[in-house]
Design a protein around this motif. Structure first.
Motif, PDB file in Angstrom:
ATOM      1  N   GLN A 655      25.149  63.465 101.821  1.00 27.58           N
ATOM      2  CA  GLN A 655      26.455  64.112 101.798  1.00 27.58           C
ATOM      3  C   GLN A 655      27.235  63.503 100.637  1.00 27.58           C
ATOM      4  N   ASP A 657      29.951  63.912  99.169  1.00 32.62           N
ATOM      5  CA  ASP A 657      31.399  63.730  99.213  1.00 32.62           C
ATOM      6  C   ASP A 657      31.812  62.511 100.020  1.00 32.62           C
ATOM      7  N   LYS A 658      30.841  61.745 100.502  1.00 32.09           N
ATOM      8  CA  LYS A 658      31.153  60.557 101.291  1.00 32.09           C
ATOM      9  C   LYS A 658      30.712  59.302 100.557  1.00 32.09           C
ATOM     10  N   GLU A 661      30.790  54.110 104.685  1.00 29.63           N
ATOM     11  CA  GLU A 661      31.470  54.189 105.973  1.00 29.63           C
ATOM     12  C   GLU A 661      30.883  53.132 106.894  1.00 29.63           C
ATOM     13  N   GLY A 696      26.563  59.460 103.886  1.00 28.37           N
ATOM     14  CA  GLY A 696      26.059  60.035 105.124  1.00 28.37           C
ATOM     15  C   GLY A 696      24.714  59.494 105.564  1.00 28.37           C
ATOM     16  N   SER A 747      27.815  60.067  94.847  1.00 29.66           N
ATOM     17  CA  SER A 747      29.254  60.219  95.059  1.00 29.66           C
ATOM     18  C   SER A 747      29.805  61.129  93.982  1.00 29.66           C
TER      19      SER A 747
END
Length: 785
Positions: A655, A657-658, A661, A696, A747
């Motif tokens: 993913q 755009d992440k 995390e 992700g 990213s």
């Protein structure tokens, strides 16, 4: 002692002491430095005297007996008798009980050894026939027989069938390619790093009796032929009465070479459980440790595959000789101020991580680093090591962007570096010079041999210098990462991984390093090395699975596809504890597997592709030194879960755009049980757990006990968040550095960021409101992010 006091104390008539009259000097003497002869003395533990730390609740002092002031030291230094060993040493950091206030009842567990040492009594308890001066009759004693210090060392006999002697001349060592059928016996047994003096001539037996009231250090024999022994701290604690139920509280026999705890030595058990979770972070090394494949030479010679180990010894010495790693010199040529350090053989079976099949027998000749002296033959020892999840992150990058990977192994890595200072080593067991012996010859080291305290650091500095000369630049974030154009090189001790645009590019890099003098072997793709099956799905995602490893675990547990299954890794209604009252694991007929070996495989599986079992595996690994029936049942429960989910792996779906995390959580004193609090101190500890994602994709996860006691849920959550972010930030900075060097990163944003997810409001506001934590110093000391 009475004569000493008469000489140092002033007389009423002269107002001076006899010593002052004799020497015509004014020598003052303080009465507070005079102590009662024979009174109890409490000396600082040896580890504390050496400047080392010991567990918080361990006794700081050991019991001794005052024998008066030392004639060779200052007058406030006294000679102290250790009643356990019978040895006398000068002590300064001591506390005297001049009035015997700490003595309540005679301690019959401490038996006197002075009669044995003086020759008035035989070690077996009989009279020696020696008499005191003046014609006194023989000394007899009603005390039980004791073991003298010289006999208190256990020895193992080895099978001389595979003992080998290799001959060499004065200039080099010449070895036979294969061991001959007529193999002679070694002069001495290989020395253990923890007790290098524990050697015995073959053919002799240590048959000294052991007093029931003065237990020996002998703990029994493992399946590899090694006798277990108590640590010095445990001996002192036993002799002083801290652990009275010594013989009854020994843990059950286990076939592995593992720490042995007394039933109520909870401090040692607690320290072991905290240390094992750190070793679990390196799954390959932990797997080898748990599998019992690492041993000394005399243990290897007792194995069924001893001949393979002998061939490994032959190859190891041949390699050292052919590469000119040492020089044979006469012992008389060693400088007077130099120390000749013993040598130690380390043997290992290397296994396929997927099938557990033996792939190689390895013999490593080591210098006994435990005998080195700081400032004499070593100084700094630190060497950097890359983290396991950093390697996983790089593999994810390679899969996503189509990079090529190649793993390399440095052959006899440490010895490729030159030695930093003159070092001399005793001849290893199995090597005998022509026209000489171990008594007349030693080896002068010319290369950085394994086993030295500084060996890892010397090798790392040598490799870094070579890589810098080859045009690589070292990362400012991680000392084990190097860049050269579009190539990344990761170093893990004596292994490495190249990442680049094409296989030809990586091949050129390897060939260039080989031409610079580095001995490198190409090991292929890292996925083959770690035993992971990588499958790309139709939606572009990847699945990492280890079906073959799970099948091997189920085979060890004796499970088939038709066996009963479970839908969760552990029972949710029962928390595992030490279960001291439970039946020992290796006395249970229903278990036919090696507990520690299975733990090693489970940890490797959990750290590589199955984060869903990380908590269950950590719980089971805590008790690997003393497993009980309840732990065996829990392991079978986990096996049933794996049998149900063996086709499941970890999925990576990018993913872009992440960024980073981090999900962190804590279980505040979740294991607390009043019933088990007296036997398991870990029940007071909280547990931390966290997952770290990048784009992700999960790249790191952990479930471990907190090393400090949290007093509230807020503290527990704050500790968990702090520990988790210590894993996140270094990797985040590394990715930032890669982005600045024009490497592709996952990213679309112009910067790499992270989000921390926490479900406790106190822990969330704590980092931004230090004033609220000013009364909680232990939390204020934690890094705030």
């Amino acid at each position: 002692y009475a004569v000493y006091l008469h000489n140092v104390l002033p007389s009423q008539k002269e107002r001076r002491s006899s010593l002052e009259v004799f020497g015509s000097l004014r020598v003052g003497h303080r009465l507070r430095d005079c102590h009662t002869f024979g009174c109890p003395v409490y000396a600082l533990q040896n580890a504390l005297q050496a400047g080392n730390a010991i567990p918080k609740w361990n006794p700081r002092a050991r019991l001794g007996v005052n024998l008066g002031p030392s004639p060779f030291h200052a007058r406030n230094v006294y000679l102290v008798l250790n009643p356990t060993t019978g040895l006398v040493s000068p002590q300064y950091h001591v506390s005297f009980d001049d009035f015997f206030e700490t003595v309540q009842t005679p301690d019959t567990s401490i038996q006197p050894t002075w009669k044995v040492l003086a020759g008035f009594e035989n070690p077996s308890g009989g009279e020696s026939g020696r008499t005191l001066q003046g014609g006194a009759s023989n000394i007899t004693s009603m005390a039980p027989p004791v073991v003298s210090p010289a006999q208190d060392i256990t020895h193992m006999q080895h099978d001389p069938t595979y003992d080998t002697v290799y001959e060499h001349d004065d200039a080099s060592v010449v070895l036979e390619d294969e061991p001959t059928g007529d193999m002679r016996t070694m002069d001495t047994m290989p020395q253990s790093p923890t007790n290098p003096q524990a050697s015995q001539t073959p053919g002799t037996q240590n048959s000294s009796p052991v007093s029931a009231q003065n237990p020996s250090r002998h703990f029994g024999t493992s399946s590899r032929g090694r006798q277990r022994t108590m640590s010095r701290r445990m001996q002192d604690a036993t002799a002083q009465g801290y652990l009275r139920n010594f013989t009854q509280a020994m843990t059950a026999y286990t076939p592995e070479n593992v720490p042995v705890f007394l039933g109520n030595d909870f401090c040692a058990r607690h320290d072991y459980e905290l240390s094992i979770q750190e070793r679990m972070r390196h799954p390959i090394a932990f797997h080898a440790e748990m599998n019992g494949d690492i041993m000394y030479l005399h243990q290897a010679l007792r194995q069924d595959d001893a001949a393979d180990f002998v061939r490994a010894v032959v190859k190891e010495v041949n390699d050292h000789v052919s590469l000119n790693h040492w020089q044979l010199i006469k012992r008389s040529e060693v400088p007077e101020d130099a120390t000749v350090v013993p040598s130690v053989w380390a043997m290992r079976r290397k296994r396929d991580l997927t099938t557990n099949a033996i792939t190689k027998y390895k013999a490593r000749l080591n210098l006994h680093g435990g005998k080195q002296e700081f400032g004499v033959n070593y100084y700094e020892t630190y060497a950097p090591v890359i983290t396991w999840f950093a390697i996983r992150l790089m593999i994810v990058f390679a899969l996503v962007f189509g990079w090529c990977l190649c793993q390399v192994d440095f052959v006899l890595a440490y010895t490729q570096a030159p030695i930093k200072m003159d070092m001399y080593m005793e001849l290893p067991d199995g090597i005998e010079p022509k026209g000489g012996s171990k008594a007349t010859h030693v080896l002068k080291l010319l290369s950085n041999l394994y086993g030295q305290k500084q060996a890892g650091r010397v090798w790392n500095q040598y490799l870094v210098d070579k890589l810098l000369d080859a045009g690589f630049s070292q990362s400012l974030i991680d000392d084990c990462v190097f860049y050269r154009g579009s190539v990344i090189f990761i170093v893990y001790v004596d292994d490495g991984i190249f990442l680049g645009r094409s296989d030809e590019q990586l091949t050129r890099m390897i060939r260039m390093l080989q031409e610079m003098g580095l001995r490198i072997d190409d090991q292929g793709h890292p996925a083959d090395y770690v035993g992971v099956n990588i499958k790309k799905l139709s939606d572009g995602s990847y699945v990492f699975s280890q079906l073959a490893l799970i099948e091997a675990i189920l085979k060890d547990l004796g499970m088939s596809s038709s066996h009963k299954i479970k839908r969760v890794p552990m029972s949710s209604s029962k928390y595992l504890h030490a279960h001291i009252a439970s039946k020992p694991f290796y006395e249970c007929d229903q278990f036919n597997f090696n507990y520690r070996s299975v733990i090693g495989k489970l940890n490797y599986l959990a750290q590589t592709s199955r984060p869903d079992i990380i908590f269950a595996v950590h719980q089971l690994a805590r008790f690997s030194a003393d497993p009980r029936e309840d732990h065996g049942v829990a392991m079978m429960y986990l096996g049933m879960y794996l049998n149900h989910t063996k086709l499941i792996g970890i999925k990576f779906k990018i993913q872009p755009d992440k960024g980073f995390e981090c999900y962190a959580d804590a279980d505040f004193a979740g294991a607390f049980s009043k019933e088990h609090s007296d036997e398991d101190p870990v029940v007071a500890k909280s547990r931390s757990g966290w997952y770290i994602f990048y784009a992700g994709c999960p790249v790191a996860w952990a479930s471990k006990l907190q090393t400090m006691v949290a007093l509230s849920t807020t503290e527990a959550e704050y500790i968990a968040l702090s520990n988790a972010l210590r894993d996140v930030i270094p990797i985040m900075e590394l990715v930032k550095e890669m982005k600045s060097r024009k490497f592709d990163v996952i990213s679309i944003l112009p910067y790499v960021y992270y989000k921390a997810f926490e479900d406790n409001s106190g822990a969330i506001t704590g980092p931004s409101s230090q004033d609220e934590l000013k009364d909680q110093a232990h939390c204020c000391l934690l890094p705030s992010f």
